[in-house]
Design a protein around this motif. Structure first.
Motif, short mmCIF file in Angstrom:
data_model
loop_
_atom_site.label_atom_id
_atom_site.label_comp_id
_atom_site.label_asym_id
_atom_site.label_seq_id
_atom_site.Cartn_x
_atom_site.Cartn_y
_atom_site.Cartn_z
N ARG A 1 1.23 -30.88 12.14
CA ARG A 1 2.31 -30.11 11.44
C ARG A 1 2.01 -29.02 10.70
NH1 ARG A 1 6.96 -32.87 7.74
NH2 ARG A 1 8.40 -30.92 7.55
N CYS A 2 0.48 -28.73 10.34
CA CYS A 2 0.02 -27.94 9.69
C CYS A 2 -0.29 -26.47 10.26
CB CYS A 2 -1.20 -28.43 8.85
SG CYS A 2 -2.43 -27.40 8.22
N PRO A 3 0.36 -25.36 9.67
CA PRO A 3 0.00 -24.04 10.28
C PRO A 3 -1.31 -23.68 10.24
CG PRO A 3 1.43 -23.87 8.52
CD PRO A 3 1.46 -25.53 8.42
N VAL A 4 -1.87 -24.03 8.91
CA VAL A 4 -3.42 -23.46 8.96
C VAL A 4 -4.16 -24.15 9.93
CG1 VAL A 4 -5.09 -23.18 7.26
CG2 VAL A 4 -2.73 -23.30 6.55
N CYS A 5 -3.90 -25.33 10.20
CA CYS A 5 -4.74 -26.37 11.29
C CYS A 5 -4.62 -25.40 12.31
CB CYS A 5 -4.17 -27.79 11.20
SG CYS A 5 -4.59 -28.74 9.75
N GLN A 6 -3.46 -25.05 12.94
CA GLN A 6 -3.32 -24.31 14.12
C GLN A 6 -3.77 -23.14 14.11
OE1 GLN A 6 0.39 -22.18 14.96
NE2 GLN A 6 0.61 -23.31 16.74
N ASP B 1 -5.25 -43.78 24.06
CA ASP B 1 -5.07 -44.91 25.14
C ASP B 1 -5.04 -44.73 26.30
OD1 ASP B 1 -4.76 -46.66 22.48
OD2 ASP B 1 -2.82 -46.63 22.82
N GLN B 2 -4.45 -43.79 26.94
CA GLN B 2 -4.58 -43.35 28.33
C GLN B 2 -5.40 -42.36 28.57
OE1 GLN B 2 -2.16 -44.92 29.95
NE2 GLN B 2 -1.54 -45.86 27.82
N GLY B 3 -6.50 -42.03 27.84
CA GLY B 3 -7.66 -41.25 28.00
C GLY B 3 -7.11 -39.71 28.23
N GLU B 4 -6.03 -39.50 27.38
CA GLU B 4 -5.62 -38.08 27.49
C GLU B 4 -5.57 -37.40 26.24
OE1 GLU B 4 -5.41 -36.60 30.30
OE2 GLU B 4 -5.48 -37.95 31.65
N PHE B 5 -6.68 -37.67 25.10
CA PHE B 5 -6.49 -37.21 23.86
C PHE B 5 -6.39 -35.79 23.80
CE2 PHE B 5 -8.50 -35.56 19.90
CZ PHE B 5 -7.52 -36.21 18.95
N VAL B 6 -7.41 -35.16 24.41
CA VAL B 6 -7.83 -33.85 24.30
C VAL B 6 -6.58 -32.93 24.83
CG1 VAL B 6 -9.27 -31.76 25.01
CG2 VAL B 6 -10.30 -33.90 24.23
N PRO B 7 -6.12 -33.24 25.92
CA PRO B 7 -4.69 -32.62 26.42
C PRO B 7 -3.57 -32.48 25.21
CG PRO B 7 -5.59 -33.76 28.44
CD PRO B 7 -6.41 -34.09 27.07
N MET B 8 -3.20 -33.79 25.05
CA MET B 8 -2.37 -33.93 23.91
C MET B 8 -2.52 -33.15 22.78
SD MET B 8 0.70 -35.24 24.17
CE MET B 8 1.79 -34.78 23.03
N HIS B 9 -3.87 -33.46 22.19
CA HIS B 9 -4.24 -32.52 21.06
C HIS B 9 -4.01 -31.29 21.22
CE1 HIS B 9 -7.19 -30.59 18.57
NE2 HIS B 9 -7.14 -31.50 17.63
N ASP B 10 -4.36 -30.63 22.22
CA ASP B 10 -4.07 -29.26 22.48
C ASP B 10 -2.61 -28.86 22.54
OD1 ASP B 10 -6.87 -28.82 22.72
OD2 ASP B 10 -6.92 -28.62 25.14
N LEU B 11 -1.77 -29.67 23.27
CA LEU B 11 -0.49 -29.58 23.40
C LEU B 11 0.14 -29.46 21.98
CD1 LEU B 11 0.44 -31.41 26.76
CD2 LEU B 11 0.70 -28.78 26.50
N LEU B 12 0.00 -30.33 21.20
CA LEU B 12 0.75 -30.27 19.72
C LEU B 12 0.32 -29.34 18.98
CD1 LEU B 12 -0.33 -34.18 19.15
CD2 LEU B 12 2.09 -33.07 19.54
N TYR B 13 -0.62 -28.50 19.17
CA TYR B 13 -1.05 -27.39 18.50
C TYR B 13 -0.36 -26.13 19.08
CZ TYR B 13 -4.14 -29.28 15.13
OH TYR B 13 -4.86 -29.91 13.90
N ALA B 14 -0.38 -26.09 20.46
CA ALA B 14 0.10 -24.90 21.13
C ALA B 14 1.62 -24.78 21.13
CB ALA B 14 -0.23 -24.84 22.66
N ASN B 15 2.36 -25.95 20.88
CA ASN B 15 3.74 -26.07 20.69
C ASN B 15 4.08 -26.47 19.38
OD1 ASN B 15 4.68 -25.84 23.77
ND2 ASN B 15 3.03 -27.32 23.51
N GLN B 16 3.47 -26.15 18.45
CA GLN B 16 3.82 -26.52 17.07
C GLN B 16 4.90 -25.95 16.52
OE1 GLN B 16 1.57 -25.10 13.37
NE2 GLN B 16 0.69 -26.87 13.51
N PRO B 17 6.02 -26.88 15.97
CA PRO B 17 7.00 -25.96 15.54
C PRO B 17 7.01 -25.49 14.18
CG PRO B 17 7.22 -28.50 15.42
CD PRO B 17 6.10 -28.03 16.08
N ASN B 18 7.65 -24.75 13.45
CA ASN B 18 7.73 -24.42 12.01
C ASN B 18 7.72 -25.57 11.31
OD1 ASN B 18 9.01 -23.84 9.49
ND2 ASN B 18 8.92 -21.63 10.20
N GLU B 19 6.72 -25.70 10.17
CA GLU B 19 6.79 -26.76 9.60
C GLU B 19 8.04 -27.15 8.77
OE1 GLU B 19 4.48 -24.98 5.81
OE2 GLU B 19 4.80 -24.06 7.85
N GLU B 20 8.65 -26.44 8.13
CA GLU B 20 9.82 -26.54 7.60
C GLU B 20 11.08 -27.18 8.47
OE1 GLU B 20 9.88 -25.96 4.52
OE2 GLU B 20 7.93 -24.91 4.27
#
Length: 334
Positions: free
Chosen positions: A102-107, A157-176
């Motif tokens: 959720r952190c914009p700096v991380c993104q 758990d499904q062997g898909e950590f990297v794609p999910m990691h990328d998606l969470l940052y690419a689609n990150q909503p405004n933290e507020e």
């Protein structure tokens, strides 16, 4: 008192309140810096202690369940399996990342360095251990950080950590707005990964928060280490300090730390790793065409010779405390 006077006094009170809020916001912005055009707040080490106090109010109540393949990370200084590895075990350089989806700096940091670290992982030079935490939840309320970390663990758990990691940052909503506070938003994003879209186990894991307590334990350990904020990164035990004010400078500094560690570790790569292709809405967050290659050539990127030193030794000697030792903390969002 006339109706007009009552309305006038109410409007005056509203103006005073609005001015007070504006002053508070201005004071927060006084401590801000800019990276890649996005405003970023820097938390002092003392602020990290405050985060630790707040985080204690958000303890998850479910049973502890680590994701498949979770590992004990010496840098996290815990005997629990709190980390998720990406990259070959025999890669000479080890990087630890504490992050908040959720952190914009991380993104922003991710956008600057992602193409480079992926090249190093694929070349067998780097192994990364990830620790999702929930600092923004503690500061702003909500549970988007927790849900994002849990979803990444469910994808692991499904062997898909990297794609999910990328998606969470690419689609990150405004933290507020805490967009990830709604798991349906996360599941709709995850549908871009066929294996996750088809997995009832993944969907159940996300909706039930099966790894919530694991994420919370990562957050508790982060606070125990008194780390200054997210993202916090270590390369071979040396904590990085992102004080730069644009993505090019961040990349220059980051690559310089990787190259120095690889050289000290013997300049011999381990087993190459093939990372999955990013999902449709998660193309490389950074400009991969200008990213330095894993072979150490700059490909047009600035030379690493001018990169500032990290708060730990770039030679790979671990920090004695694991926390920032200087007055310039790791990039963070309060």
């Amino acid at each position: 008192m006339s109706q007009a006077n009552r309305v006038g006094k109410q409007n005056a009170r509203e103006r005073v309140l609005a001015e007070k809020v504006a002053r508070q916001r201005a004071e927060r912005r006084r401590k801000q810096w800019t990276i890649g055009g996005v405003v970023v707040v820097v938390i002092a080490v003392a602020g990290g202690v405050g985060i630790a106090v707040n985080a204690a109010k958000h303890n998850s109540t479910g049973a502890y369940l680590a994701p498949v393949g979770a590992v004990v990370d010496p840098q996290a200084k815990s005997n629990k399996d709190l980390g998720i590895h990406v990259g070959s075990a025999d890669a000479p350089v080890k990087m630890t990342v504490f992050e908040d989806f959720r952190c914009p700096v991380c993104q922003e940091i991710e956008g600057a360095v992602e193409p480079t670290y992926k090249q190093y992982v694929e070349a067998g030079k780097l192994q990364i251990t990830y620790h999702p935490v929930r600092l923004i939840d503690s500061n702003n309320g909500g549970k988007g950080s927790l849900n994002g970390g849990n979803a990444a663990a469910c994808a692991q758990d499904q062997g898909e950590f990297v794609p999910m990691h990328d998606l969470l940052y690419a689609n990150q909503p405004n933290e507020e707005t805490d967009g990830y506070g709604d798991n349906s938003k996360i599941l709709s994003i995850a549908d871009q990964v066929p294996a996750l879209k088809a997995s009832t186990a993944f969907q159940t894991c996300v909706t039930k928060g099966q790894h919530d307590t694991w994420v919370q334990d990562n957050a508790d350990q982060f606070n125990k280490l008194q780390l200054p904020g997210t993202p916090t990164m270590f390369i071979d035990g040396a904590q990085l300090t992102f004080g730069q004010q644009n993505q090019a400078a961040v990349l220059q500094y980051f690559q310089g730390q990787l190259d120095a560690a690889f050289k000290k570790d013997g300049s011999k790569a381990g087993t190459p790793t093939t990372l999955p292709t990013p999902p449709p809405s998660a193309p490389s967050l950074g400009a991969s065409s200008s990213a330095p290659s894993a072979s150490g050539s700059s490909s047009g990127a600035p030379s690493s010779s001018g990169a500032p030193s990290s708060s730990g030794s770039s030679s790979g000697t671990p920090s004695s405390t694991g926390s920032s030792s200087g007055s310039t903390p790791t990039s963070s969002k309060s």
